[in-house]
Design an enzyme around this catalytic site. Sequence first.
Site, PDB file in Angstrom:
ATOM      1  N   ASP A 180       0.829  -1.211   0.000  1.00 33.87           N
ATOM      2  CA  ASP A 180       0.000   0.000   0.000  1.00 33.87           C
ATOM      3  C   ASP A 180       0.864   1.262   0.000  1.00 33.87           C
ATOM      4  O   ASP A 180       1.819   1.373   0.768  1.00 33.87           O
ATOM      5  CB  ASP A 180      -0.880   0.033   1.248  1.00 33.87           C
ATOM      6  CG  ASP A 180      -1.805  -1.166   1.369  1.00 33.87           C
ATOM      7  OD1 ASP A 180      -1.383  -2.264   1.004  1.00 33.87           O
ATOM      8  OD2 ASP A 180      -2.925  -0.995   1.857  1.00 33.87           O
ATOM      9  N   HIS A 182      -1.102   4.493  -0.587  1.00 36.26           N
ATOM     10  CA  HIS A 182      -2.116   5.415  -0.063  1.00 36.26           C
ATOM     11  C   HIS A 182      -1.763   6.886  -0.256  1.00 36.26           C
ATOM     12  O   HIS A 182      -1.829   7.689   0.679  1.00 36.26           O
ATOM     13  CB  HIS A 182      -2.373   5.124   1.412  1.00 36.26           C
ATOM     14  CG  HIS A 182      -3.261   3.945   1.648  1.00 36.26           C
ATOM     15  ND1 HIS A 182      -4.576   3.917   1.233  1.00 36.26           N
ATOM     16  CD2 HIS A 182      -3.021   2.732   2.228  1.00 36.26           C
ATOM     17  CE1 HIS A 182      -5.110   2.763   1.554  1.00 36.26           C
ATOM     18  NE2 HIS A 182      -4.194   2.021   2.156  1.00 36.26           N
ATOM     19  N   ASP A 209      -4.048  -0.421  -3.435  1.00 36.47           N
ATOM     20  CA  ASP A 209      -4.192   0.723  -2.529  1.00 36.47           C
ATOM     21  C   ASP A 209      -3.167   1.802  -2.845  1.00 36.47           C
ATOM     22  O   ASP A 209      -2.386   2.231  -1.988  1.00 36.47           O
ATOM     23  CB  ASP A 209      -4.099   0.283  -1.067  1.00 36.47           C
ATOM     24  CG  ASP A 209      -5.402  -0.330  -0.567  1.00 36.47           C
ATOM     25  OD1 ASP A 209      -6.279  -0.615  -1.414  1.00 36.47           O
ATOM     26  OD2 ASP A 209      -5.544  -0.541   0.639  1.00 36.47           O
ATOM     27  N   ASP A 212      -6.086   7.249  -1.784  1.00 34.16           N
ATOM     28  CA  ASP A 212      -6.840   7.519  -0.556  1.00 34.16           C
ATOM     29  C   ASP A 212      -5.909   7.789   0.625  1.00 34.16           C
ATOM     30  O   ASP A 212      -4.791   7.298   0.685  1.00 34.16           O
ATOM     31  CB  ASP A 212      -7.802   6.373  -0.206  1.00 34.16           C
ATOM     32  CG  ASP A 212      -9.132   6.477  -0.935  1.00 34.16           C
ATOM     33  OD1 ASP A 212      -9.495   7.596  -1.334  1.00 34.16           O
ATOM     34  OD2 ASP A 212      -9.800   5.444  -1.104  1.00 34.16           O
ATOM     35  N   ARG A 213      -6.433   8.554   1.563  1.00 32.91           N
ATOM     36  CA  ARG A 213      -5.775   8.922   2.819  1.00 32.91           C
ATOM     37  C   ARG A 213      -4.648   9.938   2.636  1.00 32.91           C
ATOM     38  O   ARG A 213      -4.622  10.957   3.296  1.00 32.91           O
ATOM     39  CB  ARG A 213      -5.263   7.690   3.576  1.00 32.91           C
ATOM     40  CG  ARG A 213      -6.362   6.700   3.934  1.00 32.91           C
ATOM     41  CD  ARG A 213      -5.827   5.608   4.861  1.00 32.91           C
ATOM     42  NE  ARG A 213      -6.795   4.576   5.100  1.00 32.91           N
ATOM     43  CZ  ARG A 213      -7.780   4.624   6.001  1.00 32.91           C
ATOM     44  NH1 ARG A 213      -7.929   5.712   6.720  1.00 32.91           N
ATOM     45  NH2 ARG A 213      -8.613   3.634   6.150  1.00 32.91           N
ATOM     46  N   ASN A 241      -8.413  -2.865  -2.303  1.00 40.13           N
ATOM     47  CA  ASN A 241      -9.790  -2.541  -1.918  1.00 40.13           C
ATOM     48  C   ASN A 241     -10.083  -1.044  -2.003  1.00 40.13           C
ATOM     49  O   ASN A 241     -11.245  -0.629  -1.991  1.00 40.13           O
ATOM     50  CB  ASN A 241     -10.098  -3.065  -0.512  1.00 40.13           C
ATOM     51  CG  ASN A 241      -9.269  -2.406   0.566  1.00 40.13           C
ATOM     52  OD1 ASN A 241      -8.038  -2.390   0.504  1.00 40.13           O
ATOM     53  ND2 ASN A 241      -9.915  -1.845   1.563  1.00 40.13           N
ATOM     54  N   HIS A 242      -9.042  -0.198  -2.126  1.00 38.47           N
ATOM     55  CA  HIS A 242      -9.274   1.236  -2.283  1.00 38.47           C
ATOM     56  C   HIS A 242      -9.305   1.670  -3.750  1.00 38.47           C
ATOM     57  O   HIS A 242      -9.545   2.849  -4.024  1.00 38.47           O
ATOM     58  CB  HIS A 242      -8.227   2.041  -1.519  1.00 38.47           C
ATOM     59  CG  HIS A 242      -8.536   2.158  -0.054  1.00 38.47           C
ATOM     60  ND1 HIS A 242      -9.174   3.242   0.495  1.00 38.47           N
ATOM     61  CD2 HIS A 242      -8.327   1.291   0.966  1.00 38.47           C
ATOM     62  CE1 HIS A 242      -9.327   3.050   1.794  1.00 38.47           C
ATOM     63  NE2 HIS A 242      -8.818   1.881   2.107  1.00 38.47           N
ATOM     64  N   HIS A 293      -3.852  -8.496  -3.003  1.00 36.90           N
ATOM     65  CA  HIS A 293      -3.889  -7.386  -2.056  1.00 36.90           C
ATOM     66  C   HIS A 293      -4.276  -7.818  -0.645  1.00 36.90           C
ATOM     67  O   HIS A 293      -3.617  -7.469   0.325  1.00 36.90           O
ATOM     68  CB  HIS A 293      -4.852  -6.301  -2.531  1.00 36.90           C
ATOM     69  CG  HIS A 293      -4.922  -5.153  -1.573  1.00 36.90           C
ATOM     70  ND1 HIS A 293      -3.895  -4.251  -1.431  1.00 36.90           N
ATOM     71  CD2 HIS A 293      -5.884  -4.778  -0.674  1.00 36.90           C
ATOM     72  CE1 HIS A 293      -4.208  -3.368  -0.497  1.00 36.90           C
ATOM     73  NE2 HIS A 293      -5.413  -3.671  -0.025  1.00 36.90           N
ATOM     74  N   ARG A 383     -13.143  -5.493   9.874  1.00 33.43           N
ATOM     75  CA  ARG A 383     -13.345  -4.699   8.654  1.00 33.43           C
ATOM     76  C   ARG A 383     -14.770  -4.787   8.133  1.00 33.43           C
ATOM     77  O   ARG A 383     -15.236  -3.880   7.447  1.00 33.43           O
ATOM     78  CB  ARG A 383     -12.394  -5.178   7.554  1.00 33.43           C
ATOM     79  CG  ARG A 383     -10.921  -4.971   7.850  1.00 33.43           C
ATOM     80  CD  ARG A 383     -10.118  -5.359   6.628  1.00 33.43           C
ATOM     81  NE  ARG A 383      -8.689  -5.450   6.845  1.00 33.43           N
ATOM     82  CZ  ARG A 383      -7.832  -4.443   6.658  1.00 33.43           C
ATOM     83  NH1 ARG A 383      -8.273  -3.273   6.287  1.00 33.43           N
ATOM     84  NH2 ARG A 383      -6.542  -4.614   6.861  1.00 33.43           N
ATOM     85  N   HIS A 410      -2.391  -4.705   2.509  1.00 32.41           N
ATOM     86  CA  HIS A 410      -3.691  -4.473   3.144  1.00 32.41           C
ATOM     87  C   HIS A 410      -3.630  -4.109   4.625  1.00 32.41           C
ATOM     88  O   HIS A 410      -4.567  -3.527   5.147  1.00 32.41           O
ATOM     89  CB  HIS A 410      -4.558  -5.733   2.950  1.00 32.41           C
ATOM     90  CG  HIS A 410      -6.024  -5.547   3.194  1.00 32.41           C
ATOM     91  ND1 HIS A 410      -6.726  -4.443   2.784  1.00 32.41           N
ATOM     92  CD2 HIS A 410      -6.939  -6.357   3.810  1.00 32.41           C
ATOM     93  CE1 HIS A 410      -8.006  -4.584   3.123  1.00 32.41           C
ATOM     94  NE2 HIS A 410      -8.151  -5.726   3.754  1.00 32.41           N
ATOM     95  N   ASN A 628     -28.479  31.670   3.211  1.00 33.91           N
ATOM     96  CA  ASN A 628     -28.981  32.689   2.281  1.00 33.91           C
ATOM     97  C   ASN A 628     -30.422  32.439   1.843  1.00 33.91           C
ATOM     98  O   ASN A 628     -30.945  33.121   0.961  1.00 33.91           O
ATOM     99  CB  ASN A 628     -28.073  32.793   1.056  1.00 33.91           C
ATOM    100  CG  ASN A 628     -28.001  31.473   0.291  1.00 33.91           C
ATOM    101  OD1 ASN A 628     -28.641  30.487   0.671  1.00 33.91           O
ATOM    102  ND2 ASN A 628     -27.213  31.460  -0.775  1.00 33.91           N
TER     103      ASN A 628
END
Length: 659
Positions: A180, A182, A209, A212-213, A241-242, A293, A383, A410, A628
Amino acid sequence: MSTHDLEDMGCGTSSAKSDRQSEKVLKAALVIQNWYRGYSARLKARHRYALTIFQSIEYADEQCQMQLSNFFSFMMENYTHIHEKDPVSRLFGSTSQNNEDKQDYIRLIEVPDSYKGPRLQFPLTFPDIDLLVDAFKQQQILHARYVLEVLFETKKVLKQKPNFTHVTTSPSKEITICGDLHGKLDDLFLIFYKNGLPSENNSYIFNGDFVDRGRNSIEVLMILFVSFLVYPNDLHLNRGNHEDFMMNLRYGFTKEILYKYKIHGKEILEILEDVYTWLPIGTIIDNEILVIHGGISESTDLDLLQRVERHKMKSVLMPPVPLDGDRHTTLKKHKINAMAMPREVKSSTSMSEQLTKHEWEQIIDILWSDPRGQKGCYPNTSRGGGCYFGPDVTSKVLNRHHLKMVIRSHECKPEGYEICHDGKVVTVFSASNYYEEGSNRGAYIKLFYDMDPRFFQYQVTRTTCLKPLYQRISAIETSAIRILRERIIARKTDLIHAFHLQDLSKSGKVSLGQWAFSMENTLGLHLPWRSLSSHLVTTDTDGNINYMSSFQDIHIQKPVKEAQSTLIETLYRYRSDLQIIFNVIDSDHSGLISMEEFRSMWKLFNRHYNIHIDDCQVDELAERMDLNKDGSIDFNEFLKAFDVVHKLDKKHKSKSSFA
């Protein structure tokens, strides 16, 4: 001269003093050594507890993400009744045709002379990799025209790849396996610095992966895809999985794209959604080593997985429609529960566009499962998807397919890698400082022909590397306790109720055991609560805990003073889920949600999750947030109104992140 004469001259006394002095020095050294060992052990324990907090909360969030599949099916069944054009139906449909139509549109996007970033030349060559790496080191942004071209070209090449890529090593050819990343661009730079850029003589497998993050997911992805296009037979990409557009909605990549590409972000997201589905499921090295993964289960069938039409796997949150029309059909307990979609939606989604339930489960196991020391295969309750598989399952699957080892990723590991199941399962994780700076090392693996794997560790360091170890551990620990407190305050009402059940005398105090039981039973985070209590609560002289101190120095700021605490806690607790749901509704990515859509979606969410809050309370809150009075609210701004305030941490400023 005799010995007696020497003693008379003081030599004997000198020797005795020397012996006594040496003995004192030795004792002092042993005391210092024992103290240091104890000190180091305490620091390691604090570090371990901090990582446990980070991981437990990370997995709890993933579990919530997986459970959203129930809601999306529920949403499909009900949303069509309240909205003429159902935005959710596209989640289950095919976008490939639309993406093909957009290729002509991309050619019309002009790159202005004022653009100072890298300019790619198609077909791509090695200098383009070098150019891109140098540009990203200078924090330049690749123009949307090039991003879209890279994505289209990547999809074309990926479509020619099998589900499992077969590669070989030789005495003169090794291969490097990375876990990963990320969005951690500095880690990718460090890997290339230590191990060299991809080439025909320097093969890589990146094991999912990529995004993300982290803050630089698009840059990581572009370097990997450009390298893949230059060396399609020497750089291999596995799906993680991402690599899932629904995961990206929660964990930051979608937000990053829309922030960096305000004009063409929507088009990038649409083609990216399609590219993900064509990533191979795994790699097999020398017909002996399986690189995937997540992991395996007792039912993993690689022969079946070789034949699966992988592009039909759009998202883990999009389970296949049951063929028998049973609306209450559920998947196995260790997989994701999913309600069947309504008949009116089924007609718009061709069954040929879906995997079968069994195929879908097989891929979920590959992407989401984790190894454990306990024998057997049982639900991955942390998970919420895939399974835990024991050493017996590993041996069974490897023997069935004549393999020797599984290399997977992972899971964040403190040292960047971990070996288990008698050496048959290896985890490699390449994002250092994953939770916090100093939290973990990254690693990659080099495989040589007919040799055991070699591990290479590293850690991207900044200013903290100059600080003493105890300060670095304290910083990690403080960050972990901070996010744990935020999880606690989100369940304040539930926790107080649990404490009251234990506090029969209404004293405001409970025992340590009662407090730990209430925390675990309510939050379900599987943490060493007794050990963590000193960081979270105050105790009296008898060791009893003042349970209201669990919430001291922290609160959720109320966007409206009159809003009830229960409502505020609920919206804060579910805000990640709500953000994903409303992003799905906000198909044009305007960031604005009409009051009608807001009310309709909250009522569905409220009903599905069985939340005991009157709709009128949320309606009133939304009305007040429509500053508004134009009949719509900026939903991202709406959610920001529920930020947590740490009273004693005013100087703390969280890192800029897209997560």
